[in-house]
Motif scaffolding. Structure first.
Motif, PDB file in Angstrom:
ATOM      1  N   SER A 105       0.797  -1.225   0.000  1.00 15.91           N
ATOM      2  CA  SER A 105       0.000   0.000   0.000  1.00 15.91           C
ATOM      3  C   SER A 105       0.833   1.280   0.000  1.00 15.91           C
ATOM      4  O   SER A 105       0.314   2.344  -0.343  1.00 15.91           O
ATOM      5  CB  SER A 105      -0.936   0.031   1.211  1.00 15.91           C
ATOM      6  N   THR A 139      -1.918   3.352  -5.340  1.00 11.46           N
ATOM      7  CA  THR A 139      -2.893   2.375  -5.804  1.00 11.46           C
ATOM      8  C   THR A 139      -2.438   1.887  -7.177  1.00 11.46           C
ATOM      9  O   THR A 139      -1.606   2.535  -7.827  1.00 11.46           O
ATOM     10  CB  THR A 139      -4.305   2.970  -5.913  1.00 11.46           C
ATOM     11  N   THR A 140      -2.971   0.770  -7.598  1.00  9.13           N
ATOM     12  CA  THR A 140      -2.603   0.227  -8.912  1.00  9.13           C
ATOM     13  C   THR A 140      -3.838  -0.039  -9.751  1.00  9.13           C
ATOM     14  O   THR A 140      -4.939  -0.269  -9.224  1.00  9.13           O
ATOM     15  CB  THR A 140      -1.794  -1.078  -8.782  1.00  9.13           C
ATOM     16  N   GLU A 141      -3.641  -0.002 -11.047  1.00  5.19           N
ATOM     17  CA  GLU A 141      -4.668  -0.374 -12.012  1.00  5.19           C
ATOM     18  C   GLU A 141      -4.050  -1.322 -13.027  1.00  5.19           C
ATOM     19  O   GLU A 141      -2.920  -1.114 -13.468  1.00  5.19           O
ATOM     20  CB  GLU A 141      -5.202   0.861 -12.746  1.00  5.19           C
TER      21      GLU A 141
END
Length: 346
Positions: free
Chosen positions: A288, A312-314
């Motif tokens: 995180s 954050t990830t995408e």
């Protein structure tokens, strides 16, 4: 600096320790046995000439096709790959030495999986427990010599304990470890040795217990492209830094933020809320946050402030995006495409 060079130099610095010990001890004979190596099960079918889907078996590859070669990959007939590093200087010559041996398997959809089985120095093989034993036997003299090699003697006075103390403080601060200003040299050295041993042990445990998951494709010119799997997450891609394949890096805006492993990265000239800018190093990444230290305004002064970047990830694989928030600004890092290829030996 090219990421390949950063990764190779880092690996050489770690593995150089085994050379030092093997030269110092008559009892360190190494072993061809891997019975004490963690039994990590690889997905897919074992590699080798008996596997009709294995396009690597029995072949040798290089990491480049010009005169400058850093790595050689030698695939056996029975499902192992031996990695060699070129120690020649300049690199347009060849002076190969064994570094690591992997077991590998072939899975569905052109996937390949690797796990470390042995580390080599002076052509001797060391299993996991033997490598840990060597690490435990390292003394402060080795770590001091390693420290001196990492820094120019124009930056620190290595002829005095005061100069060595300054260097230890600076080096550990880059890793998020701040020593007291009034600490004495002996105490600081003990802390440096403790950190270095633990780091080596964690590195060895990681490479002997983690499966490197990759995909590959054969090109018309006979080369083989190595890529991250479509399903790989941000942290899984960062874990590939300890592999021989140069495909783990993420960056933003010409490397103003650059992360290449779970313990390595940089950030440069990021605007702060008060109108200033900060630069520094990244020393840890978890699920995180990204953890860093802010560099001093005075060159080679120890880092004194820590910083945390929530993220954050995408997406996954090559399409992974990492969004970092700092001082009301959002930075989107994307995976760097280096088009890593294996070039067949002639």
């Amino acid at each position: 600096m090219k990421k390949t060079t950063k990764r190779i130099l880092g690996a050489l610095a770690i593995l150089a320790a085994f050379t030092f010990i093997s030269c110092q001890s008559d009892d360190s004979n190494g072993s061809d046995s891997d019975t004490d190596t963690p039994n990590v099960k690889l997905p897919g079918t074992p590699g080798g000439t008996s596997n009709p889907n294995d396009i690597f078996a029995g072949k040798t590859f290089y990491d480049d096709d010009d005169e400058t070669k850093f790595e050689k990959f030698e695939f056996s007939d029975n499902g192992t790959m031996t990695l060699y590093y070129n120690h020649a200087d300049p690199y347009n010559q060849e002076e190969w030495s064994k570094s690591l041996e992997y077991s590998y398997s072939i899975g569905d959809n052109n996937s390949a999986n690797f796990v470390t089985k042995k580390v080599y120095q002076n052509e001797k093989a060391y299993s996991y427990s033997e490598a840990l034993e060597l690490t435990n036997s390292f003394d402060k003299n080795y770590f001091l010599e390693n420290l001196k090699e990492d820094y120019d003697d124009e930056e620190f006075d290595f002829t005095t304990e005061e100069g060595l103390l300054d260097c230890i403080k600076y080096d550990l601060s880059k890793k998020g470890i701040f020593l007291n200003k009034d600490i004495d040299y002996k105490t600081a050295l003990n802390k440096y040795v403790e950190y270095s041993k633990n780091y080596l042990k964690e590195y060895l445990t990681s490479i002997f217990t983690s499966v490197l998951k990759l995909t590959y494709s054969k090109n018309e010119d006979g080369t083989i492209s190595i890529d991250v799997p479509d399903s790989a997450t941000f942290l899984e891609i960062l874990s590939l830094y300890s592999s021989p394949f140069d495909i783990s890096e993420f960056s933003y805006d010409y490397y103003s933020i650059d992360i290449w492993s779970k313990t390595g990265g940089n950030f440069s000239s990021l605007p702060t809320a008060d109108g200033k800018t900060i630069s520094g190093r990244i020393y840890a990444v978890d699920n995180s946050k990204i953890y860093g230290v802010i560099e001093s305004d005075v060159m080679y002064e120890p880092y004194t402030k820590k910083i945390e970047f929530p993220y954050t990830t995408e997406g996954t694989g090559e399409n992974t995006k990492v969004k970092i928030t700092y001082a009301e600004n959002t930075y989107t890092l994307t995976h760097c495409e280096y088009d890593f290829k294996l070039y067949p030996a002639e």
